[in-house]
Design a protein around this motif. Structure first.
Motif, PDB file in Angstrom:
ATOM      1  N   ASN A  49       0.821  -1.198   0.000  1.00 23.37           N
ATOM      2  CA  ASN A  49       0.000   0.000   0.000  1.00 23.37           C
ATOM      3  C   ASN A  49       0.859   1.254   0.000  1.00 23.37           C
ATOM      4  O   ASN A  49       1.923   1.287   0.610  1.00 23.37           O
ATOM      5  CB  ASN A  49      -0.919   0.027   1.221  1.00 23.37           C
ATOM      6  CG  ASN A  49      -1.930  -1.106   1.202  1.00 23.37           C
ATOM      7  OD1 ASN A  49      -2.422  -1.472   0.145  1.00 23.37           O
ATOM      8  ND2 ASN A  49      -2.234  -1.668   2.370  1.00 23.37           N
ATOM      9  N   THR A  51       1.357   4.109   1.570  1.00 20.64           N
ATOM     10  CA  THR A  51       1.171   4.892   2.786  1.00 20.64           C
ATOM     11  C   THR A  51       2.522   5.342   3.306  1.00 20.64           C
ATOM     12  O   THR A  51       3.556   4.751   2.996  1.00 20.64           O
ATOM     13  CB  THR A  51       0.450   4.081   3.880  1.00 20.64           C
ATOM     14  OG1 THR A  51       1.186   2.883   4.130  1.00 20.64           O
ATOM     15  CG2 THR A  51      -0.953   3.723   3.443  1.00 20.64           C
ATOM     16  N   CYS A  66      -4.307  17.583   5.129  1.00 24.77           N
ATOM     17  CA  CYS A  66      -3.642  16.553   5.933  1.00 24.77           C
ATOM     18  C   CYS A  66      -3.433  17.082   7.347  1.00 24.77           C
ATOM     19  O   CYS A  66      -2.696  18.046   7.568  1.00 24.77           O
ATOM     20  CB  CYS A  66      -2.306  16.189   5.296  1.00 24.77           C
ATOM     21  SG  CYS A  66      -1.431  14.838   6.114  1.00 24.77           S
ATOM     22  N   ARG A  73       0.516  10.285   2.733  1.00 21.58           N
ATOM     23  CA  ARG A  73       0.677   9.124   1.866  1.00 21.58           C
ATOM     24  C   ARG A  73       2.099   9.135   1.310  1.00 21.58           C
ATOM     25  O   ARG A  73       2.839  10.102   1.484  1.00 21.58           O
ATOM     26  CB  ARG A  73      -0.347   9.149   0.738  1.00 21.58           C
ATOM     27  CG  ARG A  73      -1.780   9.124   1.236  1.00 21.58           C
ATOM     28  CD  ARG A  73      -2.102   7.786   1.895  1.00 21.58           C
ATOM     29  NE  ARG A  73      -3.491   7.705   2.286  1.00 21.58           N
ATOM     30  CZ  ARG A  73      -3.928   7.920   3.518  1.00 21.58           C
ATOM     31  NH1 ARG A  73      -3.062   8.270   4.475  1.00 21.58           N
ATOM     32  NH2 ARG A  73      -5.201   7.807   3.805  1.00 21.58           N
ATOM     33  N   ALA A 119      -7.974  10.337 -10.908  1.00 27.54           N
ATOM     34  CA  ALA A 119      -9.146  10.042 -10.098  1.00 27.54           C
ATOM     35  C   ALA A 119     -10.311  10.908 -10.568  1.00 27.54           C
ATOM     36  O   ALA A 119     -10.120  11.999 -11.102  1.00 27.54           O
ATOM     37  CB  ALA A 119      -8.840  10.319  -8.624  1.00 27.54           C
ATOM     38  N   HIS A 187      -0.570   8.667  -8.040  1.00 25.14           N
ATOM     39  CA  HIS A 187      -0.852   7.928  -6.807  1.00 25.14           C
ATOM     40  C   HIS A 187      -2.305   7.468  -6.884  1.00 25.14           C
ATOM     41  O   HIS A 187      -3.176   8.215  -7.343  1.00 25.14           O
ATOM     42  CB  HIS A 187      -0.638   8.851  -5.601  1.00 25.14           C
ATOM     43  CG  HIS A 187      -0.788   8.181  -4.271  1.00 25.14           C
ATOM     44  ND1 HIS A 187      -2.026   7.935  -3.703  1.00 25.14           N
ATOM     45  CD2 HIS A 187       0.133   7.711  -3.388  1.00 25.14           C
ATOM     46  CE1 HIS A 187      -1.859   7.352  -2.532  1.00 25.14           C
ATOM     47  NE2 HIS A 187      -0.564   7.205  -2.329  1.00 25.14           N
ATOM     48  N   GLU A 189      -4.695   7.257  -4.880  1.00 26.89           N
ATOM     49  CA  GLU A 189      -5.680   8.054  -4.156  1.00 26.89           C
ATOM     50  C   GLU A 189      -5.903   9.431  -4.772  1.00 26.89           C
ATOM     51  O   GLU A 189      -7.013   9.974  -4.709  1.00 26.89           O
ATOM     52  CB  GLU A 189      -5.246   8.218  -2.702  1.00 26.89           C
ATOM     53  CG  GLU A 189      -6.266   8.923  -1.815  1.00 26.89           C
ATOM     54  CD  GLU A 189      -5.897   8.901  -0.355  1.00 26.89           C
ATOM     55  OE1 GLU A 189      -6.433   9.739   0.402  1.00 26.89           O
ATOM     56  OE2 GLU A 189      -5.065   8.040   0.047  1.00 26.89           O
ATOM     57  N   PHE A 190      -4.872   9.994  -5.401  1.00 30.64           N
ATOM     58  CA  PHE A 190      -4.947  11.377  -5.860  1.00 30.64           C
ATOM     59  C   PHE A 190      -4.911  11.540  -7.370  1.00 30.64           C
ATOM     60  O   PHE A 190      -5.136  12.640  -7.877  1.00 30.64           O
ATOM     61  CB  PHE A 190      -3.795  12.187  -5.248  1.00 30.64           C
ATOM     62  CG  PHE A 190      -3.763  12.152  -3.753  1.00 30.64           C
ATOM     63  CD1 PHE A 190      -4.739  12.783  -3.006  1.00 30.64           C
ATOM     64  CD2 PHE A 190      -2.755  11.457  -3.085  1.00 30.64           C
ATOM     65  CE1 PHE A 190      -4.711  12.747  -1.622  1.00 30.64           C
ATOM     66  CE2 PHE A 190      -2.715  11.409  -1.704  1.00 30.64           C
ATOM     67  CZ  PHE A 190      -3.696  12.060  -0.964  1.00 30.64           C
ATOM     68  N   SER A 324      -7.377  19.147  -2.603  1.00 26.89           N
ATOM     69  CA  SER A 324      -6.636  17.899  -2.781  1.00 26.89           C
ATOM     70  C   SER A 324      -5.144  18.148  -2.527  1.00 26.89           C
ATOM     71  O   SER A 324      -4.773  18.639  -1.475  1.00 26.89           O
ATOM     72  CB  SER A 324      -6.898  17.306  -4.163  1.00 26.89           C
ATOM     73  OG  SER A 324      -6.307  16.031  -4.305  1.00 26.89           O
TER      74      SER A 324
END
Length: 388
Positions: A49, A51, A66, A73, A119, A187, A189-190, A324
């Protein structure tokens, strides 16, 4: 991997094929070039992952909202290469699972541009009238005494030209902006982002020494002119002084920390000049940690405002979109090139068929909405030029 026939392919094409190959295997990936350096770094995470961890070599990524370092991340650098000058396609030392993807991407380098697979976006474009209203609302809140400074931003989505390739845009930014940290990142997630940031958040200079900067105030750069000749007005100097006071206050409450603040100087960043002050930080061994320093410094008043909570609450309630990664931070941590994290300004998110460009300005009681709008246009030029 023997690709001798491809030795003479130009560097952007080789890097573009490498980007596509890494995307084909769904590897979180980053290409970056640090300020005043010539080395391009390619890193990717091939398992696990994405992270963050303070222990593993990585490219750290934190969005604007954040809350703590623990929420960041990262792209762990399972694959890591440094490129200096021309890239030799026959000597990339690719993982076996990527070799065929790279061959196919290189063979098709004259085909359509590489996909970014961003995304899904919920961005609402901010027009002029809306931004002028946003600036006026921020100024009213400041006048009432609810905040001292609020940084508001807008975004604009532009379609790609038919020939757009994110890696070629990255290579162009590397050439155009030698004093910026230039990064192209994907990434899960982003999505995909391209940035050319002039603003250092924190850099490790030795085992117990760190550096950060206060960067604020913006003017158009004049080609051939000495930046030191710029005459800043009181509003601009106060804007930069606010950032300095914010940093000094945050560092001042950390145990085991002392610092020296340098004088404000004028620096050029692309088509702009800014006021910058450097803070040299001396930290006791293992106190504070990098996480402590990041928690204290992010978000800076240059991208959020003062006081932090009041400015952040206004941004969340009034901007109308999720920043973001814009105004967050990213950069290498524990890599051979060192540990240096940059505030993610002068950036754009790469969607499937368009790019969303972000720009913001710091609002004080003396701000003029029309001038703030014009400043966002000036700041957007850095990214818009890469889409041509």
């Amino acid at each position: 991997m023997a690709l001798a026939a491809d030795r003479h392919v130009d560097t952007p094409t080789v890097l573009s094929a490498l980007w596509r190959a890494l995307r084909q295997v769904n590897a979180p990936t980053v290409f970056f070039r640090l300020p005043m350096q010539s080395t391009i770094v390619v890193a990717a995470q091939l398992r696990g992952n994405a992270t963050g961890s303070a222990d593993a070599p990585q490219f750290l990524i934190a969005p604007f909202n954040c809350a703590t370092f623990a929420d960041a991340r990262a792209i762990r650098c399972d694959y890591y290469r440094e490129f200096e000058g021309d890239v030799d396609a026959s000597n990339l030392a690719l993982p076996r699972a990527m070799e065929e993807h790279f061959r196919q991407a290189l063979a098709a380098h004259n085909a359509e541009h590489g996909q970014t697979h961003a995304a899904p976006s919920t961005v609402v474009e901010s027009g002029k009238d809306r931004y002028l209203q946003l600036v006026s609302a921020a100024r009213e809140q400041i006048t009432r005494g609810d905040a001292e400074k609020i940084v508001v931003s807008r975004c604009r989505s532009l379609p790609y030209p038919q020939s757009f390739d994110p890696v070629r845009a990255f290579c162009t930014a590397v050439t155009l902006y030698p004093t910026a940290c230039v990064s192209l990142m994907h990434h899960p997630e982003f999505g995909a982002w391209l940035g050319a940031s002039p603003e250092l958040l924190i850099e490790r200079t030795s085992d117990r020494h760190w550096r950060t900067v206060a960067l604020a105030a913006t003017r158009p750069a004049v080609d051939g002119a000495d930046p030191a000749s710029v005459s800043w007005n009181p509003k601009e100097r106060e804007e930069q002084a606010l950032v300095c006071r914010h940093i000094a206050a945050k560092l001042g409450v950390l145990p085991g920390v002392s610092f020296v603040q340098g004088a404000a100087t004028t620096v050029r960043a692309g088509n702009m000049v800014h006021l910058r002050s450097t803070f040299e930080i001396d930290a006791a061994p293992d106190r504070p940690s990098l996480g402590d320093l990041l928690n204290a410094l992010h978000p800076t008043s240059a991208v959020c405002g003062m006081p932090d909570k009041q400015a952040a609450d206004f941004i969340a309630a009034n901007e109308g979109f999720d920043r973001s990664l814009y105004a967050g931070y990213w950069g290498p941590l524990g890599l051979p090139c060192g540990t240096c994290l940059y505030v993610n300004i002068r950036c754009m998110r790469l969607e499937e068929d368009s790019a969303t460009i972000f720009a913001g300005t710091g609002i004080t009681a003396e701000s003029d909405p029309q001038r703030e709008w014009e400043e966002t246009i000036l700041k957007s030029v850095t990214m818009e030029g890469l889409l041509l």
